[in-house]
Design a protein around this motif. Structure first.
Motif, PDB file in Angstrom:
ATOM      1  N   HIS A 130       1.094  -0.904  -0.260  1.00 17.81           N
ATOM      2  CA  HIS A 130      -0.041   0.116   0.168  1.00 17.81           C
ATOM      3  C   HIS A 130       0.880   1.686   0.157  1.00 17.81           C
ATOM      4  O   HIS A 130       0.412   2.222  -0.802  1.00 17.81           O
ATOM      5  CB  HIS A 130      -0.386  -0.134   0.730  1.00 17.81           C
ATOM      6  N   SER A 140       0.863   4.268  -2.824  1.00 16.52           N
ATOM      7  CA  SER A 140       0.925   5.435  -3.235  1.00 16.52           C
ATOM      8  C   SER A 140       2.048   6.454  -2.932  1.00 16.52           C
ATOM      9  O   SER A 140       1.479   7.165  -3.574  1.00 16.52           O
ATOM     10  CB  SER A 140       0.614   5.656  -1.491  1.00 16.52           C
ATOM     11  N   THR A 178      -2.238   3.514 -10.308  1.00 15.88           N
ATOM     12  CA  THR A 178      -1.835   3.748  -8.788  1.00 15.88           C
ATOM     13  C   THR A 178      -2.152   4.421  -7.661  1.00 15.88           C
ATOM     14  O   THR A 178      -2.788   4.062  -6.605  1.00 15.88           O
ATOM     15  CB  THR A 178      -0.340   4.364  -8.666  1.00 15.88           C
ATOM     16  N   ILE A 179      -3.325   6.083  -8.020  1.00 16.45           N
ATOM     17  CA  ILE A 179      -3.617   5.921  -7.102  1.00 16.45           C
ATOM     18  C   ILE A 179      -5.315   5.162  -6.929  1.00 16.45           C
ATOM     19  O   ILE A 179      -6.001   5.406  -5.951  1.00 16.45           O
ATOM     20  CB  ILE A 179      -4.208   8.030  -7.240  1.00 16.45           C
ATOM     21  N   THR A 215      -4.052   2.915  -4.978  1.00 16.35           N
ATOM     22  CA  THR A 215      -3.813   3.205  -2.951  1.00 16.35           C
ATOM     23  C   THR A 215      -5.337   3.272  -2.175  1.00 16.35           C
ATOM     24  O   THR A 215      -5.204   2.943  -1.327  1.00 16.35           O
ATOM     25  CB  THR A 215      -3.306   5.077  -3.237  1.00 16.35           C
ATOM     26  N   SER A 216      -5.992   4.087  -3.014  1.00 20.99           N
ATOM     27  CA  SER A 216      -7.958   3.928  -1.959  1.00 20.99           C
ATOM     28  C   SER A 216      -8.526   2.356  -2.399  1.00 20.99           C
ATOM     29  O   SER A 216      -8.287   2.220  -0.813  1.00 20.99           O
ATOM     30  CB  SER A 216      -8.378   4.570  -3.306  1.00 20.99           C
ATOM     31  N   GLY A 249      -5.975   0.253   0.719  1.00 25.79           N
ATOM     32  CA  GLY A 249      -7.280   1.024   1.588  1.00 25.79           C
ATOM     33  C   GLY A 249      -8.085  -0.171   2.278  1.00 25.79           C
ATOM     34  O   GLY A 249      -7.853  -0.056   2.800  1.00 25.79           O
ATOM     35  N   SER A 276     -12.078   8.967  -2.867  1.00 25.32           N
ATOM     36  CA  SER A 276     -11.307   8.794  -3.917  1.00 25.32           C
ATOM     37  C   SER A 276     -12.136   8.192  -4.926  1.00 25.32           C
ATOM     38  O   SER A 276     -11.341   8.418  -5.939  1.00 25.32           O
ATOM     39  CB  SER A 276      -8.997   8.635  -3.704  1.00 25.32           C
ATOM     40  N   ASN A 286      -4.518  11.915  -1.221  1.00 26.60           N
ATOM     41  CA  ASN A 286      -3.156  11.517  -0.899  1.00 26.60           C
ATOM     42  C   ASN A 286      -1.606  12.285  -0.254  1.00 26.60           C
ATOM     43  O   ASN A 286      -1.582  11.338   0.564  1.00 26.60           O
ATOM     44  CB  ASN A 286      -2.669  10.909  -2.422  1.00 26.60           C
ATOM     45  N   LEU A 316       0.064  11.225   3.073  1.00 26.48           N
ATOM     46  CA  LEU A 316       0.765  10.692   3.276  1.00 26.48           C
ATOM     47  C   LEU A 316       1.888  12.117   4.920  1.00 26.48           C
ATOM     48  O   LEU A 316       2.106  11.029   5.811  1.00 26.48           O
ATOM     49  CB  LEU A 316       1.500  11.582   2.561  1.00 26.48           C
TER      50      LEU A 316
END
Length: 159
Positions: free
Chosen positions: A8, A12, A42-43, A46-47, A50, A68, A103, A107
């Motif tokens: 993850h 991210s 990738t975005i 990432t979600s 998660g 997102s 995102n 971070l």
């Protein structure tokens, strides 16, 4: 850290780097086709990754992930179905920057939670150092957004 956490985090971070390249392209009026594809994949990942973490109830992370994904759908349609023509240009620019912003917020928050030196500055997660960094991030994204909306015209670049 678990394997899921590593995957993850790596996805991210790739999304953040690709998002920076995409944002630079929006400001410069350059499409950055490959970076945009990497960013969009990738975005979303990432979600989606998660959502694989165990949770009890609705958390800020779950809310960010849902928001997102909901932003991703019209943004992806704007880019890949409607080729950023007409109003879809704004949908793509604003959607991709909002996802990138969210995102980056995660971070920052995670950095303040996990990095001891940062955590010492904001152990509760609502102290001025953390809020100041988030304010700077918001201002930076508003500036990037304004410049992107004004400068990015893919129909001129050749769709």
């Amino acid at each position: 850290m678990s394997a899921l956490t590593w995957i993850h985090v790596i996805i991210s971070l790739i999304a953040i780097v690709a998002g920076i390249i995409v944002a630079q392209g929006l400001i410069a009026g350059d499409r950055h086709e490959r970076s945009t594809l990497v960013y969009m994949v990738t975005i979303l990942l990432t979600s989606l990754t998660g959502f694989l973490f165990p949770f009890n109830g609705v958390t800020p992370g779950i809310i960010f992930g849902i928001v997102s994904v909901l932003i991703f759908i019209p943004t992806a349609l704007a880019r890949y179905k409607f080729q950023m023509t007409g109003i879809w240009r704004l949908v793509f620019v604003i959607g991709s920057l909002v996802m990138h912003y969210l995102n980056c917020v995660v971070l920052i928050v995670q950095s303040f939670q996990k990095i001891p030196a940062l955590n010492a500055l904001a152990p509760q997660g609502n102290e001025p150092p953390l809020l100041a960094v988030q304010a700077v991030l918001l201002i930076a994204f508003l500036i990037v957004g304004l410049l992107s909306v004004r400068r990015f015209h893919p129909h001129i670049l050749g769709a």
